[in-house]
Scaffold this motif. Structure first.
Motif, PDB file in Angstrom:
ATOM      1  N   GLN A 197      54.493   3.215  37.888  1.00  0.00           N
ATOM      2  CA  GLN A 197      53.500   3.866  37.043  1.00  0.00           C
ATOM      3  C   GLN A 197      53.771   5.371  36.951  1.00  0.00           C
ATOM      4  O   GLN A 197      53.678   5.951  35.865  1.00  0.00           O
ATOM      5  N   VAL A 198      54.111   5.974  38.055  1.00  0.00           N
ATOM      6  CA  VAL A 198      54.426   7.406  38.066  1.00  0.00           C
ATOM      7  C   VAL A 198      55.640   7.664  37.174  1.00  0.00           C
ATOM      8  O   VAL A 198      55.668   8.622  36.396  1.00  0.00           O
TER       9      VAL A 198
ATOM     10  N   SER B 237      42.186  17.944  24.214  1.00  0.00           N
ATOM     11  CA  SER B 237      41.130  17.136  23.579  1.00  0.00           C
ATOM     12  C   SER B 237      41.719  15.993  22.755  1.00  0.00           C
ATOM     13  O   SER B 237      41.212  15.643  21.691  1.00  0.00           O
ATOM     14  N   ASP B 238      42.793  15.428  23.254  1.00  0.00           N
ATOM     15  CA  ASP B 238      43.515  14.353  22.560  1.00  0.00           C
ATOM     16  C   ASP B 238      43.197  13.026  23.256  1.00  0.00           C
ATOM     17  O   ASP B 238      43.991  12.496  24.014  1.00  0.00           O
ATOM     18  N   TYR B 239      42.016  12.506  22.967  1.00  0.00           N
ATOM     19  CA  TYR B 239      41.523  11.319  23.671  1.00  0.00           C
ATOM     20  C   TYR B 239      42.317  10.053  23.360  1.00  0.00           C
ATOM     21  O   TYR B 239      42.268   9.102  24.112  1.00  0.00           O
ATOM     22  N   MET B 240      43.033  10.032  22.289  1.00  0.00           N
ATOM     23  CA  MET B 240      43.731   8.817  21.868  1.00  0.00           C
ATOM     24  C   MET B 240      45.192   8.765  22.318  1.00  0.00           C
ATOM     25  O   MET B 240      45.890   7.802  22.040  1.00  0.00           O
TER      26      MET B 240
ATOM     27  N   GLY C  77      45.883   7.224  29.210  1.00  0.00           N
ATOM     28  CA  GLY C  77      45.662   5.913  29.833  1.00  0.00           C
ATOM     29  C   GLY C  77      46.599   5.676  30.999  1.00  0.00           C
ATOM     30  O   GLY C  77      46.193   5.161  32.047  1.00  0.00           O
ATOM     31  N   GLU C  78      47.845   6.068  30.832  1.00  0.00           N
ATOM     32  CA  GLU C  78      48.830   5.857  31.898  1.00  0.00           C
ATOM     33  C   GLU C  78      48.551   6.776  33.088  1.00  0.00           C
ATOM     34  O   GLU C  78      48.700   6.371  34.246  1.00  0.00           O
TER      35      GLU C  78
ATOM     36  N   ASP D  91      45.582   7.940  33.914  1.00  0.00           N
ATOM     37  CA  ASP D  91      44.379   7.403  34.536  1.00  0.00           C
ATOM     38  C   ASP D  91      44.722   6.216  35.438  1.00  0.00           C
ATOM     39  O   ASP D  91      44.224   6.103  36.555  1.00  0.00           O
ATOM     40  N   LYS D  92      45.584   5.370  34.940  1.00  0.00           N
ATOM     41  CA  LYS D  92      46.010   4.204  35.718  1.00  0.00           C
ATOM     42  C   LYS D  92      46.701   4.654  37.009  1.00  0.00           C
ATOM     43  O   LYS D  92      46.428   4.109  38.086  1.00  0.00           O
ATOM     44  N   ALA D  93      47.581   5.645  36.916  1.00  0.00           N
ATOM     45  CA  ALA D  93      48.290   6.153  38.101  1.00  0.00           C
ATOM     46  C   ALA D  93      47.305   6.760  39.095  1.00  0.00           C
ATOM     47  O   ALA D  93      47.414   6.529  40.309  1.00  0.00           O
ATOM     48  N   GLU D  94      46.340   7.521  38.594  1.00  0.00           N
ATOM     49  CA  GLU D  94      45.350   8.144  39.475  1.00  0.00           C
ATOM     50  C   GLU D  94      44.524   7.088  40.209  1.00  0.00           C
ATOM     51  O   GLU D  94      44.269   7.208  41.412  1.00  0.00           O
ATOM     52  N   LYS D  95      44.114   6.043  39.499  1.00  0.00           N
ATOM     53  CA  LYS D  95      43.330   4.974  40.124  1.00  0.00           C
ATOM     54  C   LYS D  95      44.159   4.209  41.151  1.00  0.00           C
ATOM     55  O   LYS D  95      43.666   3.867  42.222  1.00  0.00           O
ATOM     56  N   MET D  96      45.413   3.944  40.814  1.00  0.00           N
ATOM     57  CA  MET D  96      46.279   3.237  41.749  1.00  0.00           C
ATOM     58  C   MET D  96      46.446   4.053  43.033  1.00  0.00           C
ATOM     59  O   MET D  96      46.397   3.502  44.138  1.00  0.00           O
TER      60      MET D  96
END
Length: 147
Positions: free
Chosen positions: A67-68, A125-128, A133-134, A136-141
């Motif tokens: 993921q990183v 401010s580029d939410y899309m 997403g990637e 966020d996924k790395a941070e959660k992992m």
């Protein structure tokens, strides 16, 4: 038999067939073979000893490493588009350091990628953007791995 032993046997067979047996030569060939076997065993043992005490990467660590790497690749693409944005360089540096820490089996508590999504959004401010997403996924992992 290993290759060195096979060469020694062939050499001895050649000497026997030619009826020119040089017992000192045979002894030298044998000693070279034995020495190379000992070196192979010693080298193999040294390599094995280096791995003793080093924990094997579990699947969660392997997944976060992937993921990183994915985030790093996306950041590299983004840096090409906007090379003068310091936040991109900072995020990139943090993810590169995270990859280094994971690869060298260091303490994962040294990884400093948390808050990257927030920093990115503050700057762009580029939410899309898929990068978000990637990240966020790395941070959660990482957060789950630290528990």
């Amino acid at each position: 038999m290993i290759e060195a032993e096979l060469r020694a046997v062939r050499k001895i067979e050649e000497l026997i067939q030619s009826n020119k047996i040089d017992y000192n030569g045979i002894l030298r060939i044998r000693n070279k073979t034995v020495k190379s076997d000992v070196e192979v065993v010693r080298k193999t043992t040294e390599d094995s000893v280096e791995d003793v005490g080093r924990p094997a990467m579990d699947e969660n660590v392997i997944e976060i490493k992937k993921q990183v790497r994915k985030v790093i690749e996306l950041l590299e693409q983004r840096i090409i588009l906007e090379p003068n944005r310091p936040i991109l360089k900072t995020l990139y540096d943090r993810y590169m350091k995270a990859e280094e820490i994971i690869s060298s089996n260091e303490d994962i508590s040294k990884i400093m990628i948390s808050g990257g999504c927030r920093a990115y959004l503050d700057a762009f401010s580029d939410y899309m953007n898929p990068l978000l997403g990637e990240m966020d996924k790395a941070e959660k992992m990482l957060s789950n791995l630290k528990k």
